[in-house]
Design a protein around this motif. Structure first.
Motif, PDB file in Angstrom:
ATOM      1  N   UNK A  77       0.847  -1.204   0.000  1.00  0.00           N
ATOM      2  CA  UNK A  77       0.000   0.000   0.000  1.00  0.00           C
ATOM      3  C   UNK A  77       0.880   1.252   0.000  1.00  0.00           C
ATOM      4  N   UNK A  96     -11.625   2.782  -5.212  1.00  0.00           N
ATOM      5  CA  UNK A  96     -10.862   2.814  -3.952  1.00  0.00           C
ATOM      6  C   UNK A  96      -9.402   3.233  -4.129  1.00  0.00           C
ATOM      7  N   UNK A 123      -9.275   6.981  -4.779  1.00  0.00           N
ATOM      8  CA  UNK A 123      -9.604   7.689  -3.534  1.00  0.00           C
ATOM      9  C   UNK A 123      -8.398   7.692  -2.581  1.00  0.00           C
ATOM     10  N   UNK A 124      -7.689   6.568  -2.523  1.00  0.00           N
ATOM     11  CA  UNK A 124      -6.520   6.472  -1.642  1.00  0.00           C
ATOM     12  C   UNK A 124      -5.406   7.408  -2.124  1.00  0.00           C
ATOM     13  N   UNK A 153      -6.325  10.953  -1.267  1.00  0.00           N
ATOM     14  CA  UNK A 153      -6.140  11.219   0.170  1.00  0.00           C
ATOM     15  C   UNK A 153      -4.677  11.481   0.479  1.00  0.00           C
ATOM     16  N   UNK A 184      -5.432  15.787  -0.855  1.00  0.00           N
ATOM     17  CA  UNK A 184      -6.556  15.858   0.072  1.00  0.00           C
ATOM     18  C   UNK A 184      -7.349  17.152  -0.145  1.00  0.00           C
ATOM     19  N   UNK A 187      -6.242  -0.191   1.670  1.00  0.00           N
ATOM     20  CA  UNK A 187      -6.579   0.749   0.586  1.00  0.00           C
ATOM     21  C   UNK A 187      -7.935   1.404   0.867  1.00  0.00           C
ATOM     22  N   UNK A 188      -8.891   0.614   1.336  1.00  0.00           N
ATOM     23  CA  UNK A 188     -10.212   1.170   1.656  1.00  0.00           C
ATOM     24  C   UNK A 188     -10.135   2.099   2.871  1.00  0.00           C
ATOM     25  N   UNK A 239      -7.436   3.928   3.965  1.00  0.00           N
ATOM     26  CA  UNK A 239      -6.540   5.094   3.873  1.00  0.00           C
ATOM     27  C   UNK A 239      -7.298   6.433   3.836  1.00  0.00           C
ATOM     28  N   UNK A 240      -8.308   6.607   2.956  1.00  0.00           N
ATOM     29  CA  UNK A 240      -8.996   7.913   2.925  1.00  0.00           C
ATOM     30  C   UNK A 240      -9.625   8.287   4.268  1.00  0.00           C
ATOM     31  N   UNK A 271      -6.747   9.190   6.806  1.00  0.00           N
ATOM     32  CA  UNK A 271      -6.107  10.490   6.545  1.00  0.00           C
ATOM     33  C   UNK A 271      -7.085  11.627   6.812  1.00  0.00           C
ATOM     34  N   UNK A 272      -8.328  11.470   6.361  1.00  0.00           N
ATOM     35  CA  UNK A 272      -9.330  12.521   6.597  1.00  0.00           C
ATOM     36  C   UNK A 272      -9.618  12.624   8.104  1.00  0.00           C
ATOM     37  N   UNK A 315     -14.729  10.676   4.083  1.00  0.00           N
ATOM     38  CA  UNK A 315     -14.057   9.706   3.223  1.00  0.00           C
ATOM     39  C   UNK A 315     -13.454  10.397   1.995  1.00  0.00           C
ATOM     40  N   UNK A 316     -13.214  11.706   2.104  1.00  0.00           N
ATOM     41  CA  UNK A 316     -12.592  12.574   1.071  1.00  0.00           C
ATOM     42  C   UNK A 316     -13.513  12.972  -0.082  1.00  0.00           C
TER      43      UNK A 316
END
Lengths: 197, 174
Positions: A22, A55, A58-59, A62, A66, B23-24, B26-27, B30-31, B101-102
């Motif tokens: 990751x 996903x 989105x990662x 982020x 962001x 991966x799911x 991470x957002x 971080x948020x 979730x961004x």
């Protein structure tokens, strides 16, 4: 006891591989995955900021962008390499040449490998539609180097030693509707590498 | 040999599962970190006016040095909040909202507004707005998130005036 140790070791290796992959993905990937678009050295993803984003996209957002706005408001293109695909490094000079863009406002900003602005003596981090000095054809030339010359410079912050990687972000705010529908048809600035120190 | 293959397959399978979960996650992580840190430092359901981005800015990655940002970390668990701001003239301005979730679930810019001032109610998606009157309602898919006001520094000589205008933005419980 031996089995417990084996299971523990296997679990730790799995965690290392899972989280390590990751980390590697977030550090090395650009937006060219699902929904990704490349125009010359620039890449973007139509799903940035979108509720339906994949996903992986989105990662990346982020980690690297962001609070990025969705495509309806802003399109973000990133360049980590020049026209030839060679990574951008702070000890080299680059000429960024562009034509007018069909957008309400645009800017090109230079970021370090850590995704933050780079300290430089000139205190300049970007050039934008409202600050750029245009040529006779309404286009523009931006010099990107340690000591850029001319009115449209962006310093790389390089002083000595080995150069470090950097990237450029092109923000397109309020793109005209037709252009937003077909991002791959946009004519974006070229990035030509010059001399290196 | 067979045992080694079975162990390797098990380790790789678990690594793939951990990779997908991460991966799911991470957002959200971080948020959540941004919401938590900014909320503690600047308060919740109130506007914080950030300084112009430079090489020392570390709160958010890839900030634009051409924009000035005002931020409201929101928490709707106690009820809706109001967002209000004057619209600066002859420059880019926008109000955008992000869930935990961004996702950028709402954005409006100065071009889309015909008045010199905007006011919205930000509420959970279960909120029942009054049938008549009141400010337009923005429905948030999550209880917490961030509202960001962006103002373009159209020219250096307008910086102070634009800075004064953006500092009039408010975010407060209804």
């Amino acid at each position: 006891m031996k089995l417990a140790l084996k299971l523990g070791a296997a679990f730790l290796v799995s965690v290392f591989l899972g989280l390590g992959s990751v980390y590697w993905f977030l550090e090395k990937s650009d937006f060219s995955g699902a929904g990704g678009i490349a125009v010359g050295p620039w890449t973007t993803n139509e799903q940035i900021g979108n509720v339906d984003a994949a996903p992986y996209t989105r990662a990346i957002v982020a980690r690297r962008g962001l609070l990025a706005l969705n495509k309806r408001e802003t399109v973000y293109f990133n360049a980590e390499a020049d026209n030839s695909g060679t990574p951008l490094v702070s000890n080299c000079a680059y000429t960024v040449t562009g034509v007018p863009l069909p957008t309400g406002w645009w800017s090109i900003t230079l970021y370090g490998a850590d995704h933050y602005l780079i300290d430089n003596p000139q205190g300049i981090f970007s050039q934008a539609k409202n600050t750029i000095v245009r040529n006779d054809q309404r286009g523009y030339v931006i010099q990107v180097s340690s000591t850029p010359e001319g009115p449209n410079g962006i310093p790389t912050g390089y002083s000595s030693g080995e150069g470090s990687r950097f990237s450029l972000t092109l923000r397109l705010y309020n793109l005209e509707e037709d252009a937003a529908e077909e991002l791959s048809a946009l004519v974006l600035p070229s990035i030509e590498r010059g001399m290196c120190q | 040999m067979r045992k080694t293959l079975v162990w390797s397959a098990a380790v790789l399978s678990l690594a793939v599962i951990i990779h997908i979960i991460a991966i799911f996650a991470v957002p959200n992580v971080i948020m959540g970190t941004l919401i938590s840190r900014a909320g503690e430092a600047n308060g919740v359901n109130t506007v914080f006016h950030g300084k112009r981005a430079d090489a020392t800015s570390r709160q958010i990655v890839r900030p634009s040095p051409d924009l000035i940002y005002s931020m409201c970390v929101f928490d709707l668990s106690e009820g809706p909040i109001t967002l209000a701001a004057p619209i600066p003239t002859d420059t880019y301005w926008s109000l955008s909202a992000f869930d935990d979730n961004t996702n950028n679930f709402f954005v409006v810019n100065a071009r889309q507004i015909t008045t010199d001032h905007v006011e919205f109610v930000l509420a959970r998606d279960s909120y029942q707005a009054p049938a008549v009157g009141g400010a337009p309602v923005i429905l948030s898919p999550t209880a917490t998130g961030v509202v960001l006001f962006r103002t373009l520094i159209q020219s250096e000589d307008r910086f102070e005036a634009l800075d004064d205008v953006r500092k009039k933005a408010t975010c407060a419980p209804l």
